[in-house]
Design a protein around this motif. Structure first.
Motif, PDB file in Angstrom:
ATOM      1  N   CYS A 172       0.815  -1.219   0.000  1.00 21.77           N
ATOM      2  CA  CYS A 172       0.000   0.000   0.000  1.00 21.77           C
ATOM      3  C   CYS A 172       0.848   1.268   0.000  1.00 21.77           C
ATOM      4  CB  CYS A 172      -0.936   0.012   1.209  1.00 21.77           C
ATOM      5  SG  CYS A 172      -2.064  -1.392   1.244  1.00 21.77           S
ATOM      6  N   GLN A 173       2.020   1.189   0.580  1.00 22.07           N
ATOM      7  CA  GLN A 173       2.958   2.312   0.534  1.00 22.07           C
ATOM      8  C   GLN A 173       4.357   1.801   0.829  1.00 22.07           C
ATOM      9  OE1 GLN A 173       1.185   4.667   3.797  1.00 22.07           O
ATOM     10  NE2 GLN A 173       3.132   4.434   4.874  1.00 22.07           N
ATOM     11  N   LYS A 174       5.365   2.582   0.439  1.00 26.37           N
ATOM     12  CA  LYS A 174       6.749   2.172   0.606  1.00 26.37           C
ATOM     13  C   LYS A 174       7.170   2.270   2.070  1.00 26.37           C
ATOM     14  CE  LYS A 174       7.806   4.252  -3.891  1.00 26.37           C
ATOM     15  NZ  LYS A 174       8.628   5.271  -4.579  1.00 26.37           N
ATOM     16  N   TRP A 223       3.305   4.687  -5.990  1.00 21.66           N
ATOM     17  CA  TRP A 223       2.308   3.618  -5.980  1.00 21.66           C
ATOM     18  C   TRP A 223       1.287   3.887  -7.082  1.00 21.66           C
ATOM     19  CZ3 TRP A 223      -2.918   2.962  -5.709  1.00 21.66           C
ATOM     20  CH2 TRP A 223      -3.379   1.675  -5.361  1.00 21.66           C
ATOM     21  N   PRO A 224       0.816   2.896  -7.829  1.00 22.69           N
ATOM     22  CA  PRO A 224       1.161   1.457  -7.743  1.00 22.69           C
ATOM     23  C   PRO A 224       2.268   1.036  -8.702  1.00 22.69           C
ATOM     24  CG  PRO A 224      -0.734   1.713  -9.151  1.00 22.69           C
ATOM     25  CD  PRO A 224      -0.339   3.115  -8.730  1.00 22.69           C
TER      26      PRO A 224
END
Length: 217
Positions: free
Chosen positions: A183-185, A198-199
């Protein structure tokens, strides 16, 4: 990442160097004295197992082990248990998955660790011990001619990885979590920083995975 941990500083470089050196020494020992093979791999598997169980106990004691967060659902968690099973049983399919996931994924976690506790606190030491022992054990088993991936293993590992990723993505969507960083880094520096927002970074990671898996084969 903790301000007290220097990425690629002296301590980090020493840990990175110790992993292949130790694996190489153990593999050399096994090649020359194969009777020690079982003892070595059992010992490596036991170290990983005990370290992980102590970590679970520590999390429970601290009140951190709660649903749906802080569950062992990251790819490195799966790889850890696959490595333990491989060390104890020499199961070819488990080893193949551990081999690709560990050397392509867990090694990246060691190179750019997503740390949240000061160094050298217990959580940080445990992180490096767990991840480092995974890579060390897998390298030892390959270099010691104990296990090696079989034909078709790249495709099998890639398919399994995507099935697991889809499962975790559904879990993330239902419970608003971020396992496998889908969902996130990570908040700290990681290789994903070079893969775009993202994505897009997920799609790029798929391509990089294909290259890494193929190279490892």
């Amino acid at each position: 990442m903790s301000d007290t941990f220097q990425l690629f500083g002296t301590a980090h470089l020493l840990m990175l160097a110790a992993i292949p050196i130790t694996a190489g020494i153990l593999a050399w020992r096994t090649r020359h004295y194969p009777q020690y093979s079982r003892l070595i791999r059992y010992s490596l598997g036991a170290i990983i197992l005990v370290n992980e169980l102590v970590w679970y106990g520590y999390n429970i004691y601290q009140g951190w082990f709660r649903f749906p967060e802080v569950l062992p659902l990251h790819l490195c968690d799966l790889t850890l248990w696959l490595t333990i099973v491989s060390a104890f049983t020499l199961n070819t399919r488990c080893f193949e998955l551990a081999y690709y996931f560990g050397l392509a994924g867990t090694s990246m976690a060691i190179l750019t660790p997503d740390l949240w506790a000061p160094f050298p606190s217990y959580p940080t030491v445990q992180f490096f011990l767990a991840h480092g022992m995974i890579v060390l054990t897998l390298l030892y088993m390959v270099w010691g001619n104990i296990c090696c991936p079989q034909p078709g293993s790249v495709l099998r590992a890639f398919i399994f990885l995507n099935l697991y990723t889809i499962t975790i993505a559904l879990f993330n969507a239902v419970f608003d979590t971020n396992y496998m960083y889908l969902c996130q880094k990570p908040t700290g520096f990681s290789i994903l920083n070079y893969f775009g927002p993202w994505p897009l970074y997920i799609a790029v990671s798929e391509l990089v995975t294909v290259v890494l898996f193929t190279s490892l084969w």
